[in-house]
Design a protein around this motif. Sequence first.
Motif, mmCIF file in Angstrom:
data_model
loop_
_atom_site.group_PDB
_atom_site.id
_atom_site.type_symbol
_atom_site.label_atom_id
_atom_site.label_comp_id
_atom_site.label_asym_id
_atom_site.label_seq_id
_atom_site.Cartn_x
_atom_site.Cartn_y
_atom_site.Cartn_z
ATOM 1 N N LEU A 92 92.183 -2.162 -23.595
ATOM 2 C CA LEU A 92 93.337 -1.553 -24.039
ATOM 3 C C LEU A 92 93.173 0.012 -23.562
ATOM 4 N N ASP A 93 94.305 0.834 -23.768
ATOM 5 C CA ASP A 93 94.073 2.224 -23.438
ATOM 6 C C ASP A 93 93.676 3.061 -24.875
ATOM 7 N N ALA A 94 93.145 4.110 -24.640
ATOM 8 C CA ALA A 94 92.455 4.644 -25.908
ATOM 9 C C ALA A 94 93.720 5.727 -26.479
ATOM 10 N N ASP A 95 94.879 5.602 -26.213
ATOM 11 C CA ASP A 95 95.828 6.546 -26.622
ATOM 12 C C ASP A 95 96.922 5.817 -27.523
ATOM 13 N N LEU A 96 96.445 4.625 -27.974
ATOM 14 C CA LEU A 96 97.452 4.020 -29.036
ATOM 15 C C LEU A 96 98.590 3.660 -28.484
ATOM 16 N N GLN A 97 98.970 3.552 -27.236
ATOM 17 C CA GLN A 97 100.265 3.425 -26.643
ATOM 18 C C GLN A 97 100.065 1.647 -26.488
ATOM 19 N N HIS A 98 98.913 1.157 -26.502
ATOM 20 C CA HIS A 98 98.705 -0.500 -26.531
ATOM 21 C C HIS A 98 98.155 -0.639 -27.983
ATOM 22 N N GLU A 198 104.063 5.948 -28.576
ATOM 23 C CA GLU A 198 103.777 7.313 -28.188
ATOM 24 C C GLU A 198 102.443 7.469 -28.086
ATOM 25 N N ARG A 199 102.088 8.257 -27.050
ATOM 26 C CA ARG A 199 100.503 8.733 -26.973
ATOM 27 C C ARG A 199 100.150 9.542 -28.205
ATOM 28 N N VAL A 200 99.092 9.325 -28.919
ATOM 29 C CA VAL A 200 98.812 10.042 -30.173
ATOM 30 C C VAL A 200 98.234 11.598 -29.819
HETATM 31 MG MG MG Z 1 98.979 6.024 -21.872
#
Ligand code: MG
Length: 311
Positions: A92-98, A198-200
């Motif tokens: 999963l992505d690191a930006d909490l979008q997942h 949203e991207r954090v």
């Molecule tokens: Mg992203």
Amino acid sequence: MPKKVSVIIPCFNESEGLLLFYKDLKSHLPEKYHYEVIFVNDGSADNTLEVIKELRQNDSSVHFISFSRNFGHQNALKAGFDMASGNCAICLDADLQHPPKLIPQLMEKWEEGFESVVTKRIDHDSISGFKKLTSRMFYQLTNRLSDVKLENGVADFRLLDRKVLDALKSFSENQIFLRAVIQWLGFKQCIISYKAGERVAGDSKYTLKKMLSFALSGITAFSIKPLRFSIYLGLLFAALSFLYGVYALAVFLFTNNALPGWTSILMSVLFIGGLNLLMLGIIGEYLGKLFIENKKRPNYIIAETDLGTLN
Ligand code: MG
Ligand code: UDP
């Protein structure tokens, strides 16, 4: 002995939001499993690697793979899959979008016997109209042009069983397009839908240029339809110019108004010239791909890692 689950997180300049992500992730990992959390530092220019190393001091399940430079999201995922030692792996992505809160659901599906659990994004209002539009266009174009059918909105947030991971290891192609490759591999698949957040912190690392190159490699990696298309288009225009030639000849032979015809000649020359360039470009794209694949270079170079076995 509890089952081991590898969690893979590609990171490119994510230091701002990484701590938040880590806390959220940890709070959603079901306790009955044993974990290995692998952060893949994809040549970040900020202090992402330092942040990861700090996390590691207090949590022995945290590991890292650090590339010698930026090799791209897909290669970061591939590295994680290659080196994961779990019975399954979740990326999963690191930006909490997942959203990590989906992880327990992914694992339930895995326990039910699914070997490849993919997630599908339902668009959120916070995602820009431009991103929605380009992503929809991307799926439509790849589906129409390539031989693998991708579900609209399928994200790089998924769970793969050990069997799939082992099959994936045999892939050494450059410019790997994981979404399609995993679909191509088969196995028992299922889809879970989620709402993207949203991207954090920070900005999207996918610039328009990266998205375009992603789409192009996605299409050309799975299909030779564009090449065939260039043949059809070439044939069509050859036929049209032949007809036009017959017409011009008839005008010249049977009438008196055969004008110098500068405009029409110029226009057809320009048009055919442009078409030629387009078709050469398509052929060039494939040729370039062959050239790159033929060198059999590795997909990524690891500068530093704490995962012992390179396999
Ligand atoms: Mg992203
Ligand atoms: N990423 C990466 N290498 C890159 C670009 C992105 O490892 O060259 C990572 C990034 O840190 C993030 C994930 O891939 O964890 C998805 O990137 P991003 O959020 O920028 O893409 P978007 O969500 O906008 O599609």
